[in-house]
Design a protein around this motif. Structure first.
Motif, PDB file in Angstrom:
ATOM      1  N   MET A   1       0.822  -1.137  -0.050  1.00 37.93           N
ATOM      2  CA  MET A   1       0.078   0.011  -0.118  1.00 37.93           C
ATOM      3  C   MET A   1       1.068   1.221  -0.024  1.00 37.93           C
ATOM      4  O   MET A   1       1.719   1.451   1.110  1.00 37.93           O
ATOM      5  N   VAL A   5      -4.719   4.673   4.475  1.00 32.87           N
ATOM      6  CA  VAL A   5      -6.084   3.889   4.510  1.00 32.87           C
ATOM      7  C   VAL A   5      -6.922   4.419   5.232  1.00 32.87           C
ATOM      8  O   VAL A   5      -6.858   5.392   6.276  1.00 32.87           O
ATOM      9  N   ASP A  22      -8.119   1.464   1.135  1.00 26.62           N
ATOM     10  CA  ASP A  22      -6.919   1.793   0.233  1.00 26.62           C
ATOM     11  C   ASP A  22      -6.921   3.032  -0.742  1.00 26.62           C
ATOM     12  O   ASP A  22      -7.421   2.952  -1.634  1.00 26.62           O
ATOM     13  N   GLU A  23      -6.392   4.120  -0.201  1.00 33.10           N
ATOM     14  CA  GLU A  23      -6.487   5.298  -0.828  1.00 33.10           C
ATOM     15  C   GLU A  23      -5.968   5.129  -2.489  1.00 33.10           C
ATOM     16  O   GLU A  23      -6.573   5.731  -3.423  1.00 33.10           O
ATOM     17  N   THR A  25      -5.636   2.433  -4.532  1.00 33.01           N
ATOM     18  CA  THR A  25      -6.257   1.601  -5.339  1.00 33.01           C
ATOM     19  C   THR A  25      -7.856   1.660  -5.321  1.00 33.01           C
ATOM     20  O   THR A  25      -8.366   1.036  -6.179  1.00 33.01           O
ATOM     21  N   LEU A  50      -7.514  -6.113   4.723  1.00 34.82           N
ATOM     22  CA  LEU A  50      -6.905  -5.424   3.450  1.00 34.82           C
ATOM     23  C   LEU A  50      -5.556  -5.678   2.860  1.00 34.82           C
ATOM     24  O   LEU A  50      -5.553  -5.867   1.733  1.00 34.82           O
ATOM     25  N   ARG A  51      -4.715  -6.053   3.877  1.00 34.07           N
ATOM     26  CA  ARG A  51      -3.350  -6.458   3.370  1.00 34.07           C
ATOM     27  C   ARG A  51      -3.469  -7.824   2.415  1.00 34.07           C
ATOM     28  O   ARG A  51      -2.684  -8.016   1.589  1.00 34.07           O
ATOM     29  N   LEU A  54      -4.897  -7.380  -0.870  1.00 39.25           N
ATOM     30  CA  LEU A  54      -3.831  -6.558  -1.611  1.00 39.25           C
ATOM     31  C   LEU A  54      -2.773  -7.462  -1.919  1.00 39.25           C
ATOM     32  O   LEU A  54      -1.776  -7.243  -2.619  1.00 39.25           O
TER      33      LEU A  54
END
Length: 69
Positions: A1, A5, A22-23, A25, A50-51, A54
């Motif tokens: 990232m 976030v 995520d800002e 994507t 989120l991780r 991604l």
């Protein structure tokens, strides 16, 4: 990232719906947590999800000794 976030918290009865976005994507994930969980706990779980989405792997931080909330 590469960007930041954003977190969004929406209480729905006895549960909290937490979104992590995520800002860079625009990728977004949601979790549902009990309202008595701490904000930090909710953010950590949402960030981990989120991780994973991604494809980033980051070591899990060690827990401090003592009582857990």
């Amino acid at each position: 990232m590469s960007g930041g976030v954003l977190f969004e918290f929406v209480q729905m009865g006895q549960v909290m719906r937490v979104a992590a976005i995520d800002e860079a994507t625009g990728t977004e994930v949601f979790i549902v947590a009990p309202v008595n969980a701490t904000r930090l706990q909710m953010e950590r779980v949402a960030m981990a999800k989120l991780r994973r989405k991604l494809g980033e792997q980051q070591p899990i931080p060690s827990r401090p000794s003592g009582r857990y909330a």
